[in-house]
Write a protein that holds these residues in place. Structure first.
Motif, PDB file in Angstrom:
ATOM      1  N   TRP A   1       0.827  -1.182   0.000  1.00 55.98           N
ATOM      2  CA  TRP A   1       0.000   0.000   0.000  1.00 55.98           C
ATOM      3  C   TRP A   1       0.872   1.246   0.000  1.00 55.98           C
ATOM      4  O   TRP A   1       0.624   2.189  -0.734  1.00 55.98           O
ATOM      5  N   GLU A   2       1.902   1.248   0.856  1.00 55.85           N
ATOM      6  CA  GLU A   2       2.805   2.410   0.926  1.00 55.85           C
ATOM      7  C   GLU A   2       3.508   2.639  -0.412  1.00 55.85           C
ATOM      8  O   GLU A   2       3.664   3.776  -0.843  1.00 55.85           O
ATOM      9  N   ALA A   3       3.910   1.552  -1.076  1.00 56.83           N
ATOM     10  CA  ALA A   3       4.574   1.690  -2.381  1.00 56.83           C
ATOM     11  C   ALA A   3       3.616   2.295  -3.404  1.00 56.83           C
ATOM     12  O   ALA A   3       4.014   3.133  -4.216  1.00 56.83           O
ATOM     13  N   ALA A   4       2.357   1.886  -3.368  1.00 55.28           N
ATOM     14  CA  ALA A   4       1.365   2.438  -4.297  1.00 55.28           C
ATOM     15  C   ALA A   4       1.163   3.924  -4.043  1.00 55.28           C
ATOM     16  O   ALA A   4       1.078   4.717  -4.989  1.00 55.28           O
ATOM     17  N   LEU A   5       1.055   4.302  -2.786  1.00 57.49           N
ATOM     18  CA  LEU A   5       0.855   5.713  -2.456  1.00 57.49           C
ATOM     19  C   LEU A   5       2.057   6.573  -2.827  1.00 57.49           C
ATOM     20  O   LEU A   5       1.908   7.738  -3.203  1.00 57.49           O
ATOM     21  N   ALA A   6       3.250   5.994  -2.722  1.00 53.91           N
ATOM     22  CA  ALA A   6       4.469   6.740  -3.033  1.00 53.91           C
ATOM     23  C   ALA A   6       4.714   6.859  -4.538  1.00 53.91           C
ATOM     24  O   ALA A   6       5.483   7.712  -4.977  1.00 53.91           O
ATOM     25  N   ALA A   7       4.074   6.026  -5.328  1.00 46.44           N
ATOM     26  CA  ALA A   7       4.286   5.995  -6.778  1.00 46.44           C
ATOM     27  C   ALA A   7       3.348   6.989  -7.459  1.00 46.44           C
ATOM     28  O   ALA A   7       2.313   6.625  -7.994  1.00 46.44           O
ATOM     29  N   THR A   8       3.713   8.232  -7.439  1.00 42.96           N
ATOM     30  CA  THR A   8       2.849   9.271  -8.003  1.00 42.96           C
ATOM     31  C   THR A   8       2.817   9.196  -9.522  1.00 42.96           C
ATOM     32  O   THR A   8       3.720   8.657 -10.163  1.00 42.96           O
ATOM     33  N   TRP A   9       1.773   9.752 -10.079  1.00 40.31           N
ATOM     34  CA  TRP A   9       1.586   9.766 -11.530  1.00 40.31           C
ATOM     35  C   TRP A   9       1.499  11.207 -11.989  1.00 40.31           C
ATOM     36  O   TRP A   9       0.750  12.005 -11.430  1.00 40.31           O
ATOM     37  N   SER A  10       2.267  11.527 -13.026  1.00 44.66           N
ATOM     38  CA  SER A  10       2.236  12.890 -13.551  1.00 44.66           C
ATOM     39  C   SER A  10       2.083  12.886 -15.066  1.00 44.66           C
ATOM     40  O   SER A  10       2.376  13.870 -15.719  1.00 44.66           O
ATOM     41  N   GLY A  11       1.600  11.788 -15.606  1.00 44.07           N
ATOM     42  CA  GLY A  11       1.421  11.679 -17.051  1.00 44.07           C
ATOM     43  C   GLY A  11       0.209  12.439 -17.539  1.00 44.07           C
ATOM     44  O   GLY A  11      -0.597  12.959 -16.766  1.00 44.07           O
ATOM     45  N   SER A  12       0.071  12.483 -18.834  1.00 46.44           N
ATOM     46  CA  SER A  12      -1.104  13.091 -19.442  1.00 46.44           C
ATOM     47  C   SER A  12      -2.299  12.175 -19.215  1.00 46.44           C
ATOM     48  O   SER A  12      -2.156  10.958 -19.230  1.00 46.44           O
ATOM     49  N   PRO A  13      -3.467  12.742 -18.996  1.00 39.31           N
ATOM     50  CA  PRO A  13      -4.660  11.910 -18.806  1.00 39.31           C
ATOM     51  C   PRO A  13      -4.913  11.026 -20.027  1.00 39.31           C
ATOM     52  O   PRO A  13      -4.730  11.458 -21.164  1.00 39.31           O
ATOM     53  N   VAL A  14      -5.306   9.794 -19.772  1.00 38.75           N
ATOM     54  CA  VAL A  14      -5.654   8.850 -20.832  1.00 38.75           C
ATOM     55  C   VAL A  14      -6.975   8.187 -20.464  1.00 38.75           C
ATOM     56  O   VAL A  14      -7.394   8.193 -19.303  1.00 38.75           O
ATOM     57  N   TRP A  15      -7.641   7.601 -21.452  1.00 42.73           N
ATOM     58  CA  TRP A  15      -8.876   6.874 -21.185  1.00 42.73           C
ATOM     59  C   TRP A  15      -8.545   5.606 -20.419  1.00 42.73           C
ATOM     60  O   TRP A  15      -7.580   4.919 -20.726  1.00 42.73           O
ATOM     61  N   PHE A  16      -9.348   5.288 -19.418  1.00 40.48           N
ATOM     62  CA  PHE A  16      -9.230   4.017 -18.719  1.00 40.48           C
ATOM     63  C   PHE A  16     -10.601   3.357 -18.667  1.00 40.48           C
ATOM     64  O   PHE A  16     -11.625   4.030 -18.746  1.00 40.48           O
ATOM     65  N   HIS A  17     -10.601   2.053 -18.543  1.00 46.99           N
ATOM     66  CA  HIS A  17     -11.844   1.284 -18.472  1.00 46.99           C
ATOM     67  C   HIS A  17     -12.441   1.380 -17.073  1.00 46.99           C
ATOM     68  O   HIS A  17     -13.628   1.593 -16.901  1.00 46.99           O
ATOM     69  N   GLY A  18     -11.632   1.166 -16.072  1.00 46.34           N
ATOM     70  CA  GLY A  18     -12.071   1.293 -14.682  1.00 46.34           C
ATOM     71  C   GLY A  18     -12.529   0.008 -14.026  1.00 46.34           C
ATOM     72  O   GLY A  18     -12.647  -0.061 -12.809  1.00 46.34           O
ATOM     73  N   ASP A  19     -12.776  -1.038 -14.803  1.00 43.18           N
ATOM     74  CA  ASP A  19     -13.211  -2.311 -14.222  1.00 43.18           C
ATOM     75  C   ASP A  19     -12.812  -3.470 -15.135  1.00 43.18           C
ATOM     76  O   ASP A  19     -13.648  -4.250 -15.572  1.00 43.18           O
ATOM     77  N   VAL A  20     -11.527  -3.545 -15.422  1.00 42.75           N
ATOM     78  CA  VAL A  20     -11.043  -4.664 -16.228  1.00 42.75           C
ATOM     79  C   VAL A  20     -11.037  -5.889 -15.318  1.00 42.75           C
ATOM     80  O   VAL A  20     -10.220  -6.023 -14.427  1.00 42.75           O
ATOM     81  N   ALA A  21     -12.013  -6.746 -15.528  1.00 48.33           N
ATOM     82  CA  ALA A  21     -12.185  -7.962 -14.734  1.00 48.33           C
ATOM     83  C   ALA A  21     -12.554  -9.099 -15.680  1.00 48.33           C
ATOM     84  O   ALA A  21     -13.040  -8.856 -16.795  1.00 48.33           O
ATOM     85  N   SER A  22     -12.360 -10.317 -15.240  1.00 52.08           N
ATOM     86  CA  SER A  22     -12.607 -11.463 -16.127  1.00 52.08           C
ATOM     87  C   SER A  22     -14.033 -11.471 -16.682  1.00 52.08           C
ATOM     88  O   SER A  22     -14.239 -11.866 -17.831  1.00 52.08           O
ATOM     89  N   GLY A  23     -15.006 -11.022 -15.923  1.00 49.24           N
ATOM     90  CA  GLY A  23     -16.384 -10.991 -16.396  1.00 49.24           C
ATOM     91  C   GLY A  23     -16.652  -9.934 -17.454  1.00 49.24           C
ATOM     92  O   GLY A  23     -17.694  -9.946 -18.099  1.00 49.24           O
ATOM     93  N   ASN A  24     -15.713  -9.024 -17.632  1.00 46.34           N
ATOM     94  CA  ASN A  24     -15.871  -7.964 -18.633  1.00 46.34           C
ATOM     95  C   ASN A  24     -15.017  -8.188 -19.874  1.00 46.34           C
ATOM     96  O   ASN A  24     -14.912  -7.307 -20.720  1.00 46.34           O
TER      97      ASN A  24
END
Length: 102
Positions: A1-24
């Motif tokens: 969790w700490e590693a995820a919080l420390a890994a900031t993102w500063s890229g340009s916004p891109v489209w994301f799906h938001g729920d890539v799961a096996s059922g989708n």
């Protein structure tokens, strides 16, 4: 969790799906044919779409998945954080359901 919080993102916004799961994911003849259910799609950090690496894949298949996507170490760490968040809300929801049943 700490590693995820420390890994900031500063890229340009891109489209994301938001729920890539096996059922989708629709597979035909062993190949990905379609992705469905865009109800949580948006624009921003794409790391949320990497949670499937931990919720569906393991071992060699996870490594193969990572090798095929263009995700740096920080994006990968944030994706792992999303997988942890998803697992925790699932457990929290399960516990709430159990309490209601008693």
């Amino acid at each position: 969790w700490e590693a995820a919080l420390a890994a900031t993102w500063s890229g340009s916004p891109v489209w994301f799906h938001g729920d890539v799961a096996s059922g989708n994911l629709l597979v035909e003849d062993g190949r990905l044919n379609a992705v469905i259910d865009f109800g949580t799609s948006g624009v921003g950090d794409p790391s949320c779409d990497l949670a499937i690496a931990w919720t569906f894949f393991e071992g060699e298949s996870r490594e193969a998945f990572r090798a095929r996507i263009a995700a740096d170490d920080a994006t990968w760490a944030r994706g792992r954080g999303w997988a942890l968040w998803k697992a925790l809300i699932t457990v929290a929801g399960h516990d709430a359901n159990q309490a209601e049943a008693e």
